[in-house]
Design an enzyme around this catalytic site. Structure first.
Site: not given
Ligand SMILES: NC(=O)c1ccc[n+]([C@@H]2O[C@H](COP(=O)([O-])OP(=O)(O)OC[C@H]3O[C@@H](n4cnc5c(N)ncnc54)[C@H](OP(=O)(O)O)[C@@H]3O)[C@@H](O)[C@H]2O)c1
Length: 286
Positions: A72, A108
């Site tokens: 993103k 979002d």
């Molecule tokens: N319900 C909905 O409509 C909706 C909408 C958007 C997103 N989401 C969900 O939100 C989540 C994040 O999406 P995103 O697009 O923001 O992804 P992203 O930009 O890749 O961010 C991932 C986040 O998760 C953290 N993370 C990943 N693995 C981790 C671990 N093992 N321990 C601790 N922190 C960890 C990362 O920390 P670091 O910075 O340290 O890597 C970062 O803060 C996903 O599960 C996605 O499906 C849901």
């Protein structure tokens, strides 16, 4: 039955992984309901191949895409234009192809806000703790600041990302924002401070794994816990929250509302919300 022809308009999802996503079911059901010759496909795009995938959107004449974990923020430099809101948030989850130009949007933030309103949660005067500082966290944080959250803690595994997001948010509103490491967020001093705790990390997704450093004994019944992860629908965090008598909210309705807005951006038509909702509720029973 979905029928695909040589005229079918293509939209899709770029992410890594994408197998968890319910967006294809939701959007394809919407196209069928409106009798549209459109199809939504999911593409597993490794981070190193993102530039090639974006070129592919243009070369293959896609109408647009959704963008998810972990692209993103990374996609921004490859787009021709970025809508002012998405620019302010610093993350794009929807790309629309307009006369050959790739334009980035963020649905979002409004999807999260709409779902929070539906749940009757008003962030005004509340203190919130956001776990994560990735693309989704940026949209959630923006929505909370814009709608009058009193104090915001942003806790991330990579502290520098939390600090950078806190800096960005100064431009969005008056809320006082404090960056933290993920471990610090669960120290005794922070949780009693927070009313609303929102997981925006990918921890809890079946396909990703990982653990949040939180145990049930740290939660109080007055906490409202929102988990953006919607697959599985009842995450470990939400189970923990329910066991302590907390209000536990799943990301299911955010999925619906961010998707409905993306549908309208691509097609110019109102999304058939009831159809999309039915699909989401069937696949992700509460
Ligand atoms: N319900 C909905 O409509 C909706 C909408 C958007 C997103 N989401 C969900 O939100 C989540 C994040 O999406 P995103 O697009 O923001 O992804 P992203 O930009 O890749 O961010 C991932 C986040 O998760 C953290 N993370 C990943 N693995 C981790 C671990 N093992 N321990 C601790 N922190 C960890 C990362 O920390 P670091 O910075 O340290 O890597 C970062 O803060 C996903 O599960 C996605 O499906 C849901």
């Amino acid at each position: 039955m979905l029928s695909v022809s040589s005229r079918t308009a293509v939209v899709g999802l770029l992410g890594y992984p994408v197998v968890h996503s319910f967006s294809p079911y939701m959007h394809n059901a919407a196209f069928r309901a409106l009798g549209m010759d459109w199809v939504y496909l999911a593409f597993n795009v490794e981070p190193r191949l993102l530039p090639a995938a974006v070129s592919g959107i243009r070369a293959l004449g896609f109408r647009g895409v959704n963008v998810t974990i972990p692209h993103k923020q990374a996609i921004l430099p490859f787009l021709d234009e970025i809508d002012p809101l998405a620019k302010l948030i610093g993350a794009v989850n929807t790309v629309v192809v307009k006369e050959g130009k790739l334009v980035g949007y963020n649905t979002d933030a409004s999807g999260f806000w709409r779902s929070l309103k539906e749940e009757g949660v008003d962030p005004r005067g509340k203190r919130a703790l956001i776990l994560g500082a990735g693309g989704a966290a940026r949209a959630v944080a923006y929505a909370l600041v814009k709608h009058g959250c009193n104090r915001l803690y942003i806790a991330n595994r990579t502290y520098d990302r939390a600090r950078e997001l806190a800096e960005t948010l100064k431009k969005a509103g008056e809320t006082s924002v404090e960056p933290l490491s993920l471990e610090e967020a669960f120290l005794a001093s922070i949780l009693p401070e927070a009313d609303l705790i929102i997981n925006t990390t990918s921890v809890g997704m079946e396909t990703v794994g990982g653990e949040l450093p939180i145990t049930a004994d740290k939660l109080e019944a007055r906490h409202i816990i929102y988990d953006l992860v919607y697959n599985p629908p009842y995450t470990k965090l939400l189970k923990m929250a329910s066991s302590k008598g907390c209000r536990a909210i799943s990301g299911r309705s955010m999925l619906l509302y961010q998707g409905a807005e993306a549908f309208t951006l691509w097609t110019g038509r109102e999304a058939p919300l009831e159809v999309m909702k039915q699909v989401v509720e069937e696949l992700l029973p509460s």
